[in-house]
Design a protein around this motif. Structure first.
Motif, short mmCIF file in Angstrom:
data_model
loop_
_atom_site.label_atom_id
_atom_site.label_comp_id
_atom_site.label_asym_id
_atom_site.label_seq_id
_atom_site.Cartn_x
_atom_site.Cartn_y
_atom_site.Cartn_z
N ALA A 37 0.83 -1.21 0.00
CA ALA A 37 0.00 0.00 0.00
C ALA A 37 0.86 1.25 0.00
N ALA A 38 2.08 1.14 0.58
CA ALA A 38 2.97 2.30 0.62
C ALA A 38 3.73 2.49 -0.68
N GLY A 39 3.54 1.55 -1.63
CA GLY A 39 4.21 1.70 -2.90
C GLY A 39 5.55 1.00 -2.98
N THR A 40 6.07 0.52 -1.84
CA THR A 40 7.35 -0.17 -1.86
C THR A 40 7.13 -1.65 -2.11
N LEU A 41 8.23 -2.38 -2.30
CA LEU A 41 8.13 -3.81 -2.52
C LEU A 41 7.97 -4.51 -1.17
N TYR A 42 7.13 -5.55 -1.15
CA TYR A 42 6.91 -6.30 0.09
C TYR A 42 8.18 -7.02 0.50
N GLN A 43 8.51 -6.91 1.79
CA GLN A 43 9.67 -7.61 2.33
C GLN A 43 9.20 -8.84 3.11
N PRO A 44 9.75 -10.02 2.84
CA PRO A 44 9.38 -11.18 3.64
C PRO A 44 9.73 -10.96 5.11
N LEU A 45 8.89 -11.47 5.99
CA LEU A 45 9.09 -11.25 7.42
C LEU A 45 9.52 -12.56 8.08
N THR A 46 10.17 -12.44 9.22
CA THR A 46 10.53 -13.60 10.02
C THR A 46 10.31 -13.26 11.49
N VAL A 47 10.00 -14.31 12.27
CA VAL A 47 9.70 -14.12 13.69
C VAL A 47 10.94 -14.44 14.51
N ILE A 48 11.32 -13.50 15.39
CA ILE A 48 12.41 -13.76 16.32
C ILE A 48 11.76 -14.00 17.69
N SER A 49 11.89 -15.22 18.19
CA SER A 49 11.27 -15.53 19.48
C SER A 49 12.36 -15.95 20.46
N GLY A 50 12.01 -15.88 21.73
CA GLY A 50 12.97 -16.26 22.76
C GLY A 50 12.26 -16.58 24.05
N ALA A 51 13.05 -17.04 25.02
CA ALA A 51 12.46 -17.38 26.32
C ALA A 51 12.12 -16.10 27.07
N LYS A 52 11.07 -16.18 27.87
CA LYS A 52 10.74 -15.04 28.72
C LYS A 52 11.83 -14.88 29.78
N PRO A 53 11.99 -13.67 30.30
CA PRO A 53 13.14 -13.43 31.19
C PRO A 53 13.06 -14.16 32.52
N GLY A 54 11.89 -14.60 32.94
CA GLY A 54 11.77 -15.24 34.25
C GLY A 54 12.62 -16.49 34.36
N ALA A 55 13.28 -16.67 35.48
CA ALA A 55 14.15 -17.83 35.68
C ALA A 55 13.32 -18.99 36.20
N PHE A 56 13.60 -20.17 35.67
CA PHE A 56 12.82 -21.34 36.05
C PHE A 56 13.02 -21.67 37.53
N ALA A 57 14.26 -21.51 38.01
CA ALA A 57 14.52 -21.83 39.41
C ALA A 57 13.73 -20.92 40.33
N ALA A 58 13.67 -19.63 39.97
CA ALA A 58 12.91 -18.69 40.79
C ALA A 58 11.44 -19.06 40.82
N ALA A 59 10.93 -19.50 39.65
CA ALA A 59 9.52 -19.88 39.59
C ALA A 59 9.26 -21.13 40.43
N LEU A 60 10.23 -22.05 40.40
CA LEU A 60 10.07 -23.26 41.20
C LEU A 60 10.08 -22.91 42.67
#
Lengths: 144, 98
Positions: A37-60
């Motif tokens: 819609a902006a007139g530019t060429l579409y750029q393929p996208l990719t998802v960058i995912s990661g673990a949430k910052p909470g520590a498993f030991a602290a949650a335990l």
């Protein structure tokens, strides 16, 4: 109940995989888009995912496990070069008659899609395992 | 013959007072049950609300609705099982020969 923590973790994984699938669908839908819609060429996208910052030991140790799980860090464009096709009659063709299509790699997108689907299934399996464990725990001492 | 004294029990073991010291009062249990019933009802209402939003097309994550439904079901199951144990104990006491 503490089983709800496992539910929240699996649900966060499912959210990430669903985002991945959405992005794959968006890339595949725009595989033949010559302009956005902006007139530019579409750029393929990719998802960058990661673990949430909470520590498993602290949650335990008693902290809320809602801070655990996976999250989407970023959805960023892939710097893929456009695919140039010679179509002189196309309205978006350049001076030499080449039309630029987005650099979406259909094969890679399909593989990402399958991997996301399988990862989603794995999250569902983990959640069901937690549910079965909770239900089994409730069976202790019953039906005597 | 020399009989060894029982060594593993603490000297001031008083069964009656120990039972009274640790036992929760009936009011505590009633409060716990009331709290759990409230929490379960809240979960059921919440999943009902999520189902309505799903039907209205406002939810973008189907799995969150399902997780919420599962949580409500598990909470309810816990309540049902606690009630079953309570009733079993009550009937055992009723059937007791005097």
């Amino acid at each position: 109940m503490d089983y709800f923590g496992a539910f929240a973790i699996s649900a966060s994984g499912m959210s990430v995989e669903k985002t991945r699938l959405d992005v794959v669908a968006l890339n595949l839908a725009n595989v033949h888009s010559t302009r956005t819609a902006a007139g530019t060429l579409y750029q393929p996208l990719t998802v960058i995912s990661g673990a949430k910052p909470g520590a498993f030991a602290a949650a335990l140790a008693g902290a809320s496990s809602a801070a655990l799980g996976a999250q989407v860090h970023d959805v960023r464009p892939v710097p893929a070069p456009p695919r140039l096709v010679h179509e002189p009659g196309h309205p978006d063709a350049d001076a030499k008659g080449f039309v630029a299509y987005p650099g979406v790699n259909t094969l890679n997108e399909m593989v990402t899609m399958i991997a996301a689907t399988r990862a989603y299934e794995a999250n569902v399996a983990a959640l069901n395992a937690a549910r079965v464990m909770a239900l089994r725990a409730l069976e202790i001492g019953g039906n005597r | 013959m020399n009989v060894e004294p029982v060594g593993f029990l603490p000297p001031s073991l008083d069964v009656a007072s120990a039972a009274h010291a640790d036992a929760a009062s009936p009011a505590d249990f009633a409060r716990w049950v009331a709290k759990e019933i409230g929490a379960t009802s809240e979960k059921i209402v919440q999943s009902d609300r999520m189902l309505q939003r799903l039907a209205a097309g406002e939810v973008d994550n189907l799995h969150q609705v399902m997780v919420s439904l599962e949580e409500a079901r598990l909470s309810f199951q816990l309540l049902v099982q606690v009630r079953n144990r309570l009733l079993e104990a009550y009937q055992d006491v009723l059937k007791m020969q005097v």
